[in-house]
Motif scaffolding. Structure first.
Motif, short mmCIF file in Angstrom:
data_model
loop_
_atom_site.label_atom_id
_atom_site.label_comp_id
_atom_site.label_asym_id
_atom_site.label_seq_id
_atom_site.Cartn_x
_atom_site.Cartn_y
_atom_site.Cartn_z
N ILE A 70 0.95 -1.07 -0.11
CA ILE A 70 0.11 -0.13 0.02
C ILE A 70 0.88 1.40 -0.01
O ILE A 70 1.71 1.31 0.54
CB ILE A 70 -0.95 -0.21 1.08
N HIS A 71 0.69 2.08 -1.08
CA HIS A 71 1.31 3.44 -0.89
C HIS A 71 0.57 4.42 -0.50
O HIS A 71 -0.74 4.76 -0.53
CB HIS A 71 1.39 3.65 -2.66
N ILE A 72 1.22 5.06 0.63
CA ILE A 72 0.67 6.35 1.19
C ILE A 72 1.37 7.54 0.80
O ILE A 72 2.64 7.69 0.81
CB ILE A 72 0.99 6.55 2.75
N PRO A 73 0.57 8.36 -0.03
CA PRO A 73 1.27 9.23 -0.81
C PRO A 73 1.41 10.73 0.02
O PRO A 73 1.31 10.72 1.29
CB PRO A 73 -0.14 10.01 -1.73
N LEU A 74 2.70 11.30 -0.44
CA LEU A 74 3.26 12.25 0.42
C LEU A 74 2.43 13.40 0.75
O LEU A 74 2.42 13.95 1.92
CB LEU A 74 4.39 13.06 -0.55
#
Length: 349
Positions: free
Chosen positions: A30-34
């Motif tokens: 899972i990518h947590i955006p900046l």
């Protein structure tokens, strides 16, 4: 069996991480955006078993550092794995208290960092920073004023003799005929000898080394180790190099040692604040060669550290104890929490 969920914030150091994870059907990445808020990031992490953590402390927002406070909000977390060999944003004691394995990627970037350290030694000994500054200032008329020294047959002192330090020792010893001495509380004299290094205490190293190079992690024990008192114990005209972590050496004390001539030249890859402010006096010192924590930022090192990080998550997803756990005392409780989450007993190796 449920998938092993892991998340990372912002970016990964190299595409190899995602490519390696994609080969394991048991991993959900899972990518947590900046641009995510702290609350959004923590909400995502709270459902995850793994957290892939930025290794540079100033790149990661402080609320997302792995501390007691964050871990209290992450009931499902089993492993916090650093992007690299360093793990400044991960508190191993907090992880142990929470039953979470703290993992680094020690050895993955050893070649890149070791080459950078030796390159800085050579640049300092040959007075490249000073020569560059003199040419820019139009003061480069007399080459003899930039008389340098050679690395061959000098004594190199390493503070830390792990993966990077061992490779630095090998290069210095085999390519340049150096005598290599080192301080490392985790290695005995026989193991050091097997690595081609003589084990000494800190006072001996500081007194004997022509070049002092730092290769230890930043811990409560190493923070501020190289201060005014340490610089005063070094040979006058010593070369000082660090590719380890900022805050192990005191920047104000180094500046004073450079200005007095106690330290002839310094190679600095790591800083108290990264990147350092543009007006930082060490950045503008004629006897300093500087880089922005890029010693391990090579294509090869980045691909390697991300691959072995992904494989550590895969190990855990498959019921195997991951390697490179920096808080090994956590293993019994960690194994209990894993069994409760997945109904499997962790296997060593």
């Amino acid at each position: 069996m449920a998938k092993f969920r892991l998340a990372y914030f912002g970016f990964v150091p190299h595409p190899m991480f995602l490519e390696t994870c994609a080969k394991d059907p048991d991993l959900e990445v899972i990518h947590i955006p900046l641009e995510a808020s702290t609350a959004e990031a923590i909400q995502t992490l709270s459902s995850c078993h793994g957290y892939y953590v930025m290794a540079a402390r100033d790149e990661l927002p402080k609320p997302l550092h792995v501390t007691d406070e964050l871990l209290a909000k992450l009931p499902n977390l089993l492993i916090a794995a650093s992007y690299g060999a360093g793990y400044d944003p991960i508190d191993p004691i907090a992880c142990t208290n929470a039953g979470v394995a703290a993992v680094n990627q020690a050895g993955g970037n050893a070649e890149g960092v070791a080459e950078h350290a030796v390159g800085m030694m050579l640049a300092c000994l040959k007075r490249m920073p000073e020569s560059h500054a003199a040419m820019i200032a139009g003061r480069a008329q007399d080459r003899a004023t930039m008389m340098g020294r050679e690395l061959r047959n000098r004594t190199v002192g390493l503070v830390g003799c792990g993966n990077v330090g061992t490779r630095v020792a090998e290069i210095c010893r085999l390519a340049f005929g150096c005598k290599v001495i080192a301080v490392d509380p985790y290695l005995d004299a026989d193991e050091m000898k097997a690595r081609g290094v003589t084990k000494v205490d800190m006072d001996t190293l500081l007194a004997q080394a022509d070049v002092v190079s730092l290769h230890c992690p930043l811990t409560p024990q190493t923070r501020g180790t190289i201060d005014a008192a340490a610089f005063a114990k070094m040979k006058k005209g010593v070369i000082f190099v660090t590719t380890a972590r900022g805050s192990i050496h005191n920047e104000d004390d180094l500046l004073a040692a450079l200005n007095s001539g106690q330290v002839a030249t310094a190679g600095l890859d790591v800083w108290e604040l990264e990147p350092p402010p543009v007006d930082h006096p060490l950045l503008h010192h004629k006897a300093v060669i500087a880089s922005q924590h890029t010693a391990g930022v090579t294509q090869e090192s980045r691909a390697n550290i991300t691959r072995i990080a992904a494989l550590a998550f895969s190990d855990l997803a498959a019921g195997r104890m991951p390697p490179r756990i920096v808080n090994p005392e956590v293993k019994p409780r960690f194994a209990e929490r894993y069994a409760a989450a997945f109904g499997l007993s962790l296997q060593e190796g």
